[in-house]
Design a protein around this motif. Structure first.
Motif, PDB file in Angstrom:
ATOM      1  N   TYR A  26       0.830  -1.207   0.000  1.00 20.39           N
ATOM      2  CA  TYR A  26       0.000   0.000   0.000  1.00 20.39           C
ATOM      3  C   TYR A  26       0.865   1.258   0.000  1.00 20.39           C
ATOM      4  O   TYR A  26       0.725   2.137  -0.865  1.00 20.39           O
ATOM      5  N   TYR A  27       1.796   1.347   0.930  1.00 20.96           N
ATOM      6  CA  TYR A  27       2.643   2.541   1.006  1.00 20.96           C
ATOM      7  C   TYR A  27       3.642   2.595  -0.146  1.00 20.96           C
ATOM      8  O   TYR A  27       3.990   3.687  -0.620  1.00 20.96           O
ATOM      9  N   ARG A  28       4.088   1.431  -0.599  1.00 20.55           N
ATOM     10  CA  ARG A  28       5.024   1.414  -1.722  1.00 20.55           C
ATOM     11  C   ARG A  28       4.377   1.999  -2.975  1.00 20.55           C
ATOM     12  O   ARG A  28       5.012   2.763  -3.712  1.00 20.55           O
ATOM     13  N   LEU A  29       3.121   1.668  -3.229  1.00 21.07           N
ATOM     14  CA  LEU A  29       2.454   2.176  -4.415  1.00 21.07           C
ATOM     15  C   LEU A  29       2.113   3.661  -4.286  1.00 21.07           C
ATOM     16  O   LEU A  29       2.126   4.392  -5.282  1.00 21.07           O
ATOM     17  N   ILE A  30       1.809   4.122  -3.079  1.00 20.32           N
ATOM     18  CA  ILE A  30       1.583   5.558  -2.882  1.00 20.32           C
ATOM     19  C   ILE A  30       2.868   6.328  -3.163  1.00 20.32           C
ATOM     20  O   ILE A  30       2.855   7.382  -3.817  1.00 20.32           O
ATOM     21  N   PHE A  31       3.984   5.827  -2.654  1.00 25.68           N
ATOM     22  CA  PHE A  31       5.288   6.442  -2.908  1.00 25.68           C
ATOM     23  C   PHE A  31       5.557   6.493  -4.402  1.00 25.68           C
ATOM     24  O   PHE A  31       5.968   7.532  -4.941  1.00 25.68           O
ATOM     25  N   ARG A  32       5.327   5.383  -5.092  1.00 24.15           N
ATOM     26  CA  ARG A  32       5.588   5.331  -6.534  1.00 24.15           C
ATOM     27  C   ARG A  32       4.772   6.378  -7.278  1.00 24.15           C
ATOM     28  O   ARG A  32       5.289   7.070  -8.152  1.00 24.15           O
ATOM     29  N   GLU A  33       3.495   6.493  -6.951  1.00 25.01           N
ATOM     30  CA  GLU A  33       2.629   7.433  -7.663  1.00 25.01           C
ATOM     31  C   GLU A  33       3.048   8.875  -7.439  1.00 25.01           C
ATOM     32  O   GLU A  33       3.002   9.704  -8.348  1.00 25.01           O
ATOM     33  N   ALA A  34       3.490   9.195  -6.228  1.00 22.50           N
ATOM     34  CA  ALA A  34       3.755  10.594  -5.856  1.00 22.50           C
ATOM     35  C   ALA A  34       5.134  11.089  -6.261  1.00 22.50           C
ATOM     36  O   ALA A  34       5.318  12.285  -6.492  1.00 22.50           O
ATOM     37  N   TYR A  35       6.117  10.193  -6.326  1.00 18.83           N
ATOM     38  CA  TYR A  35       7.513  10.619  -6.421  1.00 18.83           C
ATOM     39  C   TYR A  35       7.766  11.605  -7.559  1.00 18.83           C
ATOM     40  O   TYR A  35       8.231  12.730  -7.332  1.00 18.83           O
ATOM     41  N   SER A  36       7.477  11.243  -8.778  1.00 20.44           N
ATOM     42  CA  SER A  36       7.814  12.110  -9.907  1.00 20.44           C
ATOM     43  C   SER A  36       6.904  13.327  -9.998  1.00 20.44           C
ATOM     44  O   SER A  36       7.292  14.362 -10.552  1.00 20.44           O
ATOM     45  N   ARG A  37       5.711  13.225  -9.446  1.00 19.84           N
ATOM     46  CA  ARG A  37       4.808  14.379  -9.469  1.00 19.84           C
ATOM     47  C   ARG A  37       5.322  15.495  -8.562  1.00 19.84           C
ATOM     48  O   ARG A  37       4.910  16.646  -8.693  1.00 19.84           O
ATOM     49  N   PHE A  88      -5.811   8.575   4.703  1.00 19.19           N
ATOM     50  CA  PHE A  88      -4.480   8.985   4.269  1.00 19.19           C
ATOM     51  C   PHE A  88      -4.619  10.205   3.381  1.00 19.19           C
ATOM     52  O   PHE A  88      -5.412  10.224   2.448  1.00 19.19           O
ATOM     53  N   ASN A  89      -3.832  11.246   3.678  1.00 18.91           N
ATOM     54  CA  ASN A  89      -3.874  12.481   2.910  1.00 18.91           C
ATOM     55  C   ASN A  89      -2.882  12.402   1.756  1.00 18.91           C
ATOM     56  O   ASN A  89      -1.741  11.980   1.933  1.00 18.91           O
ATOM     57  N   ASP A  90      -3.300  12.815   0.560  1.00 13.06           N
ATOM     58  CA  ASP A  90      -2.385  12.773  -0.575  1.00 13.06           C
ATOM     59  C   ASP A  90      -1.236  13.758  -0.353  1.00 13.06           C
ATOM     60  O   ASP A  90      -1.398  14.811   0.274  1.00 13.06           O
ATOM     61  N   LEU A  91      -0.050  13.435  -0.855  1.00 14.68           N
ATOM     62  CA  LEU A  91       1.164  14.182  -0.521  1.00 14.68           C
ATOM     63  C   LEU A  91       1.188  15.587  -1.111  1.00 14.68           C
ATOM     64  O   LEU A  91       1.794  16.482  -0.521  1.00 14.68           O
ATOM     65  N   ALA A  92       0.539  15.795  -2.246  1.00 14.47           N
ATOM     66  CA  ALA A  92       0.477  17.150  -2.804  1.00 14.47           C
ATOM     67  C   ALA A  92      -0.295  18.078  -1.876  1.00 14.47           C
ATOM     68  O   ALA A  92       0.080  19.243  -1.677  1.00 14.47           O
ATOM     69  N   SER A  93      -1.363  17.573  -1.280  1.00 12.07           N
ATOM     70  CA  SER A  93      -2.134  18.372  -0.320  1.00 12.07           C
ATOM     71  C   SER A  93      -1.388  18.530   0.991  1.00 12.07           C
ATOM     72  O   SER A  93      -1.408  19.603   1.609  1.00 12.07           O
ATOM     73  N   VAL A  94      -0.715  17.468   1.432  1.00  8.13           N
ATOM     74  CA  VAL A  94       0.074  17.542   2.660  1.00  8.13           C
ATOM     75  C   VAL A  94       1.133  18.621   2.535  1.00  8.13           C
ATOM     76  O   VAL A  94       1.336  19.428   3.458  1.00  8.13           O
ATOM     77  N   MET A  95       1.820  18.662   1.417  1.00  4.20           N
ATOM     78  CA  MET A  95       2.868  19.651   1.190  1.00  4.20           C
ATOM     79  C   MET A  95       2.349  21.071   1.324  1.00  4.20           C
ATOM     80  O   MET A  95       3.065  21.971   1.772  1.00  4.20           O
TER      81      MET A  95
END
Length: 389
Positions: free
Chosen positions: A235-246, A296-303
């Motif tokens: 679960y966390y691995r796929l969230i990391f993958r999706e967010a990294y390049s964005r 879980f909050n998406d990382l773009a919003s967290v930032m």
């Protein structure tokens, strides 16, 4: 054969009600592909030439087939998909698009297994493999009566395809199809007393929310299963993958604003100072757990400080520090209902050893220095390590 994205979007609105699992990595070093499938798939048949594989699942009524066409068989990968569906006498539609500047295809289809009265339907993907020049077709399907209930699982399995090393840190094929890169929007961040202007894709939050909701529907099915830890890790691995390049632009602009030296000339002490600044930044975020089912909050919003909690803050720090060449690890705990992050950097304080690397721990929800964690969270055996791709 073509189909509309409106059909795709409508199908994704169905909830998943059945079970699913985490994945071991299935791959071919010869042809250059990997699938990070949900746990529970097993190989039930394969050809000796390594060109065809058939997987079943230990408790889901879902099947997955892989067909490899050697280089030169077809001029385009969509023709490989069309040939595969034709051999199944399948009715379906195929759509092509660019995935990380590579032409790929997505298909929706239905067919009847010879000798089986039960109709099947599902989704498929095809792509040309950069390493070998071969074309890969992956089909994932289920009985018609179950196909809508297991749609999220099918999409999760297909979205896990990796055909180049860089894919481990870029959104998967299906997620990219649903949420193309599009335009970028300006955002402003306040870090270490500095206002930093940067950009993120305008679809970053929607894309992440799509993946998080989908993968959470997979994760929750493991609560009473022996592979629940592996489910968390995927679960966390796929969230990391999706967010990294964005977050590429944001990571670069943050570093340029906070560091006086180019990244390639920085030593470990300077990277540690960067970590301290970023840790203090996320510790100041407003604590607000996402009220949707995934929590879980998406990382773009967290930032942008639009709400976060321990795991989203920790994963954001991991994404940024990985951009700066620091090896990171996420740690989650069922017993503690908490998450922290670890970094392969020098410094005094609490550490957890994972495969020979001693990660310096950081707590993101209290105003403490790197290496300091609460005494009640100090039992290392209660932390699950998440290796990030």
């Amino acid at each position: 054969m073509r189909f509309s994205k409106k059909i795709f979007a409508a199908l994704l609105s169905f909830a998943i009600f059945c079970g699913v699992s985490r994945a071991e990595l299935f791959s071919s070093s010869l042809y250059g592909w990997t699938l990070d499938l949900p746990e529970g798939f097993f190989l039930s048949d394969a050809t000796d030439d390594g060109l065809s594989y058939f997987f079943e699942h230990d408790f889901m009524k879902v099947r997955l087939a892989i067909k490899i066409f050697p280089s030169g068989k077809f001029q385009r990968n969509d023709l490989a998909m069309e040939d595969t569906l034709n051999k199944l006498n399948a009715d379906g539609e195929i759509d092509g698009f660019l995935w990380h500047e590579r032409q790929v295809s997505v298909a929706n289809y239905s067919f009847q297994i010879p000798g089986n009265k039960t109709a099947q339907s599902g989704w498929g993907i095809s792509a040309s493999l950069p390493k070998s020049g071969a074309d890969i077709v992956v089909l994932c399907y289920a009985d018609n009566e179950n196909s809508n209930d297991v749609l999220q699982f099918i999409i999760s399995a297909l979205d896990s395809l990796v055909i180049e090393e860089d894919d481990w840190r870029k959104p998967g094929l299906i997620t990219s199809y649903a949420f193309p890169a599009g335009q970028k929007k300006d955002i402003a961040l306040q870090i270490d007393g500095k206002k930093i202007f940067t950009k993120i894709p305008d679809t970053a939050s929607d894309s992440a929310s799509f993946l998080i909701a989908r993968e959470f529907s997979v994760l929750t099915l493991y609560a009473s299963r022996k592979n629940w830890k592996e489910a968390w890790q995927r679960y966390y691995r796929l969230i990391f993958r999706e967010a990294y390049s964005r977050l590429d632009d944001a990571a670069k602009d943050i570093h340029n604003a906070l560091s006086e030296r180019p990244l390639k000339t920085q030593n470990t002490q300077q990277k540690f100072e960067m970590l301290k600044k970023l840790l203090a930044w996320v510790q100041d975020f407003q604590y607000n757990r996402n009220q949707n089912s995934s929590d879980f909050n998406d990382l773009a919003s967290v930032m942008q400080d639009k709400g976060s909690d321990c795991d989203s803050r920790s994963l954001l720090l991991c994404v940024l520090m990985e951009h700066y060449g620091v090896k990171t690890e996420l740690f989650v705990s069922m017993e503690y209902s908490h998450a922290i992050c670890g970094f392969d950097l020098a410094g005094a304080g609490a550490r957890i050893n994972v495969d020979g690397t001693n990660y310096l721990l950081c707590e993101t929800t209290a105003h403490v220095e790197p290496g300091l964690v609460a005494q009640e969270h100090s039992e290392t055996s209660k932390w699950i390590s998440v290796d990030l791709p």
